[in-house]
Design an enzyme around this catalytic site. Structure first.
Site, mmCIF file in Angstrom:
data_model
loop_
_atom_site.group_PDB
_atom_site.id
_atom_site.type_symbol
_atom_site.label_atom_id
_atom_site.label_comp_id
_atom_site.label_asym_id
_atom_site.label_seq_id
_atom_site.Cartn_x
_atom_site.Cartn_y
_atom_site.Cartn_z
ATOM 1 C CE LYS A 1 -96.777 0.496 21.177
ATOM 2 N NZ LYS A 1 -96.576 -0.776 21.912
ATOM 3 C CB SER B 1 -93.251 -0.196 23.808
ATOM 4 O OG SER B 1 -94.314 -1.030 23.365
ATOM 5 C CB SER C 1 -95.794 -2.921 25.291
ATOM 6 O OG SER C 1 -94.404 -3.105 25.201
#
Lengths: 485, 472
Positions: free
Chosen positions: B77, B152, B176
């Site tokens: 990420k 997210s 997330s």
């Protein structure tokens, strides 16, 4: 200002003293915390607040703060946490400063100051740990500001006094004592010019006897004791005149301009800063263990007042000497060490305050750089006391050699330079007899009352002895010989 | 090349000589080339580096000294720092910013011979539940491209879902990792707070943020956690507890006591297929001999307010460093210091980030601090105490990962409150700092994946993973 008007008012001053701790690395990063490096060379990602970085507490900074707490007689908090103080400024890399808002490391305590009117303890409200910001440089002729982040993250303790300082003299004495103390503790170099010790002055005036403080103004970043005094003196007059004239004092931050000796408002917007303090989630709460307290306690040096007591009581020094000698820890320790090798404490004091001090001054040296060990100094003192050399010979002829020749003892130097005084009365007597026999006319004149001739005889004797005759012993013996004629 | 779903099978084939790491990387690069333009899961692909690393590891496999993660091609990420690579946090304000160091978790997977193939799209600073708040565009769900990926860590989930890598490292502040795993039919693990070092995790809300894996199998989640967890000199908040061998699952059959959140499972807002799938799972658990009981959690209505007050407070402070002074975006419209701050931040941050900074600034302001921040901290404590109490009676607490399956693109963007409600079941684990995992639990009528969430006691990841493995 009219003294009568001045006397109607009481001055209330509180100081916030920032001392940069002399740790090797920063408070939350491994970067060097030393002063004077080329700009932006001690700036790791942590110092610059790069995304993803986390602070890591430097334990040494904690120990240093505890030392100050011990010296001030503060209570050391067992449980603490750090807070974030949020505000925007380019020299504040993270947009917040890590500090201790709710749980300062030291609570209470104080510092004793000597005033013309006597002694007084200025009490601390608290002492807390925090990180310093970088430095903004507004170079003349440059439209942009420059920032040096080397200082960002340097550990600080902020010592906040109670609002009970009453005059510029008190403030100055207090700062002098604090500076002395941090230097004794070796936690801060106390260098105000470089900003390692600086203070914010909060000052207000109120009618004598009032229970309500007047509106205070804050003068920030004072980096000289003389300026602190001047700024306070200026503010006292300004505020009293304002109150007398019925002008409202604005709560504000003011700047002191050393060139004019005046303070002026910083013309900031009058909105109160809201720092939005909250507990720093990136650090674990700090527990001060009993072990750590004991460990720090064992590292505490003798403090100035303890040494003053020792020097006056144990060594019988006058207060003046003890005061001068304890002004710096290194000088006091040198003196104390010298006293381990000689019992003539007063002579040691005289040597350090006299010959040694002027030697150091002349050569811009600190006592730590003196090549003469306390033991050697004591030997020199003892040499004088034994009558082997005179004080002036010791300081003018032996001392300068000792500075460069660190291996020879004072006695060896005196012998090598043939400076050992003749105090053997047989040798002296024969010299005296020789001189008197060579000057029968003068002896007669002396006997007839021309006592001033004694000096001439002494001169001749000294010449014959090549300066090695002990003047005291020789004079006495000469006198005796002349009287017996 | 077959679609591998676990490292174990990859390693078996690698050691048998059926495949090489280079072939694996080429396979994933091929998929990225085919799908990423549409799905937008990767922001940067490190193709040459990945191939070079693959050759290096193929060599190591030959000489028998390859690390534990040899053969794992992984994406990270873009909220994790990767030395000398851009780390944008999905934000314009960090456009072009290169990190000078590796996040501890990243360093540890590198040291274990994982191959990092690229950095993945996410909601800006992790603030979002759909990956639509990325400055670099939304990431689409590979099952239905009119659907969101979840957020997210949306890019991290879709990359695994679409076989663009075997596993991802995401971050989980309020769900997330678990939410996009649920939306994409994957395994998403949020470890106990402090189990994994946060060094190099670009902070959203420091006391909530956790790094966690997104994988196709529980085994891979376990082995990744085993690698990334544990003490770290760089993070003084990280736990020093010994890291157990999570990948050595506890397979002894035990009768477990499982509580399901009544308010969650019986909620009227639940999508019918989600409710049915959850009930079916609970029935299956009963059938397997476990004790399954409804537990009440009256404080559930405080989950989201507590979460949003505290996370936005921390975020408002954490994001202050992005001021245009030292790195990242600086407005070229600035005329003085104040305008530099205002314009750089106004141009650099997206709408949701601004919303949360403002909210956080408000709740920390002197006049409202006690009413919001202090109160939320107290409620956080109450929720934690009550959760701990439940977990002293029950081995696990379960519920659907999300009330619905993946939303349609744009469906929730106009109403942040609706958007926030999607986090209702996941935020609890972050509010109380406990580990939780989302595992696939069937699909809805449109074929969209449904997630099932299991939460366990602090540092009980081994039991949690063993239980999850028994279910998936």
């Amino acid at each position: 200002m009219n003294q009568e008007i001045r006397n109607k008012y009481e001055v209330v001053i509180g100081l916030e003293v920032h001392a940069q701790l002399q740790t090797e690395s920063k408070i939350f990063a491994a970067d060097s915390a030393s002063f004077g490096a080329a700009p932006n060379t001690h700036i790791s990602p942590i110092t610059l607040g790069h995304p993803g970085t986390l602070p890591k507490l430097n334990r040494k900074a904690v120990e240093y703060a505890i030392k100050m707490g011990f010296a001030a007689g503060s209570k050391i908090s067992e449980y603490q946490y750090f807070d974030r103080k949020n505000y925007f400024y380019p020299d504040l890399p993270k947009g917040y400063q890590i500090t201790q808002d709710k749980t300062p490391i030291c609570i209470g305590g104080g510092v004793k100051v000597k005033l013309s009117t006597g002694e007084k303890v200025v009490r601390f409200h608290h002492i807390h740990l925090e990180e310093d910001a970088g430095k903004s440089l507004h170079a003349e002729g440059l439209s942009d500001s420059l920032i040096d982040y080397n200082r960002a993250g340097t550990p600080l303790i902020e010592m906040v006094t109670e609002p009970e300082i009453k005059s510029s003299e008190e403030a100055a004495q207090f700062m002098t004592e604090v500076r002395k103390l941090v230097r004794y503790l070796h936690i801060c170099d106390g260098n105000m010019e470089e900003g390692s010790l600086r203070c914010d002055v909060n000052i207000s005036v109120m009618p004598v006897g009032s229970k309500v403080f007047g509106t205070k103004v804050e003068i920030k970043n004072m980096n000289s004791i003389r300026f602190i005094q001047k700024a306070i003196d200026y503010e006292v007059v300004r505020q009293i005149e304002a109150v007398e004239a019925g002008v409202k004092i604005i709560q504000e931050t003011r700047n002191f301009d050393p060139s004019t000796g005046r303070t002026s408002g910083m013309r900031e917007k009058e909105s109160m800063n809201d720092y939005r303090y909250f507990p720093e989630p990136d650090l674990v709460p700090l527990h001060i263990s009993e072990e750590l307290l004991i460990q720090v306690k064992t590292q505490m040096p003798a403090l100035p007042w303890e040494l003053f007591e020792k020097f006056t009581k144990t060594y019988g020094l006058p207060d003046y000497d003890a005061g001068v000698l304890t002004d710096s820890r290194e000088v006091a320790e040198y003196f104390d060490a010298t006293c381990q090798f000689t019992k003539n404490y007063k002579a040691a004091s005289n040597w350090i305050m006299g010959t040694i001090k002027s030697y150091l001054n002349d050569n811009h040296l600190e006592i730590e750089q003196l090549t003469i060990t306390p033991e050697k100094l004591a030997q020199l003192i003892n040499l004088v006391d034994e009558g082997k050399v005179s004080t002036s010979t010791a300081s003018q002829q032996i001392f300068p050699v000792m500075v460069t020749d660190t291996s020879a003892s004072p006695l060896q130097i005196a012998e090598a330079k043939n400076l050992i005084q003749q105090s053997n009365t047989d040798t002296l007597q024969s010299l005296i007899d020789e001189v008197l026999a060579a000057n029968p006319a003068k002896v007669k004149e002396y006997k007839n009352g021309k006592k001033g001739l004694l000096g001439m005889f002494m001169g001749d004797i000294m010449k014959k002895s090549k300066g090695s005759a002990d003047p005291k012993v020789t004079t006495a013996l000469l006198q005796k010989t002349l009287d017996s004629l | 090349m077959k679609n591998y779903t676990s490292l174990q099978s990859i390693q078996a084939d690698l050691h048998a000589g059926y495949i090489t790491c280079r072939q694996l990387v080429e396979f994933y690069l091929q998929n990225i080339a085919e799908k990423n333009t549409q799905l937008n899961a990767f922001l940067k692909v490190f193709d040459q580096e990945a191939l070079a690393k693959a050759d290096e590891i193929d060599q190591k496999i030959k000489t028998g000294n390859a690390g534990k993660l040899a053969g794992m091609v992984i994406g990270i990420k873009d909220l994790l720092c990767y030395k000398d690579h851009t780390s944008t946090a999905g934000s314009k304000i960090l456009d072009g910013f290169e990190s000078q160091f590796n996040a501890t978790a990243v360093q540890r997977v590198i040291d274990a011979d994982a191959i990092i193939i690229g950095s993945q799209n996410c909601d800006e600073f992790g603030m979002g539940s759909t990956n639509e708040n990325s400055a670099y565009g939304a990431c689409l769900n590979a099952v239905g491209t009119n659907r969101v990926a979840g957020g997210s860590s949306g890019g991290s989930a879709v990359a695994v879902q679409a076989d663009m890598c075997l596993a991802s490292l995401g971050t989980d502040t309020g769900g997330s990792v678990r939410m996009p795993a649920g939306f994409c039919g994957l395994v998403g693990l949020k470890p106990t707070y402090t189990r994994v070092s946060r060094w190099g995790l670009i902070a959203y809300a420091s006391s909530f943020d956790c790094i966690g894996p997104i994988t196709k199998s529980v085994e891979d989640a376990a082995i990744l956690l085993e690698i990334i967890a544990g003490k770290d000199e760089q993070d003084s908040t990280v736990s020093r507890l010994e890291v157990p061998q999570y990948s050595a699952f506890d397979t002894t059959h035990k009768t477990l006591k499982i509580g399901y959140l009544k308010e969650a499972v019986e909620s009227a807002g639940l999508q019918p297929e989600v409710r049915e799938a959850t009930w079916a799972k609970l029935e299956a658990l009963k059938a397997a001999g476990h004790v399954v009981e409804a537990v009440e959690f009256p404080l559930i209505k405080y989950f989201l307010p507590t979460y949003y007050i505290l996370t936005t407070a921390e975020a408002s402070s954490n994001l202050s460093r992005f001021d245009g002074v030292k790195y990242g975006h600086r407005s070229n419209q600035a005329t003085d210091l104040m305008s530099m701050y205002k314009k750089s931040r106004a141009e650099g941050f997206g709408k949701e980030v601004k919303r949360r900074i403002m909210l956080g600034t408000f709740v920390l302001s002197a006049s409202y601090y006690d009413a919001y921040y202090t109160k939320a901290q107290k409620v956080r404590r109450l929720i934690k105490d009550y959760t701990d109490q439940l977990l002293s009676e029950y081995d696990f607490l379960v519920c659907p990962t999300t009330p619905t399956t993946a939303y349609k693109i744009g469906e929730k963007t106009s109403d942040p409150i609706q958007m926030y409600l999607g986090d209702l079941f996941t935020v609890q684990a972050n509010v109380v700092g406990l580990p939780a995992i989302s595992i696939p639990n069937g699909v809805d009528n449109d074929g969209m994946p449904i997630g099932f969430q299991i939460m366990g006691g602090a540092f009980q990841e081994k039991a949690l993973l063993s239980f999850a493995k028994s279910l998936y």
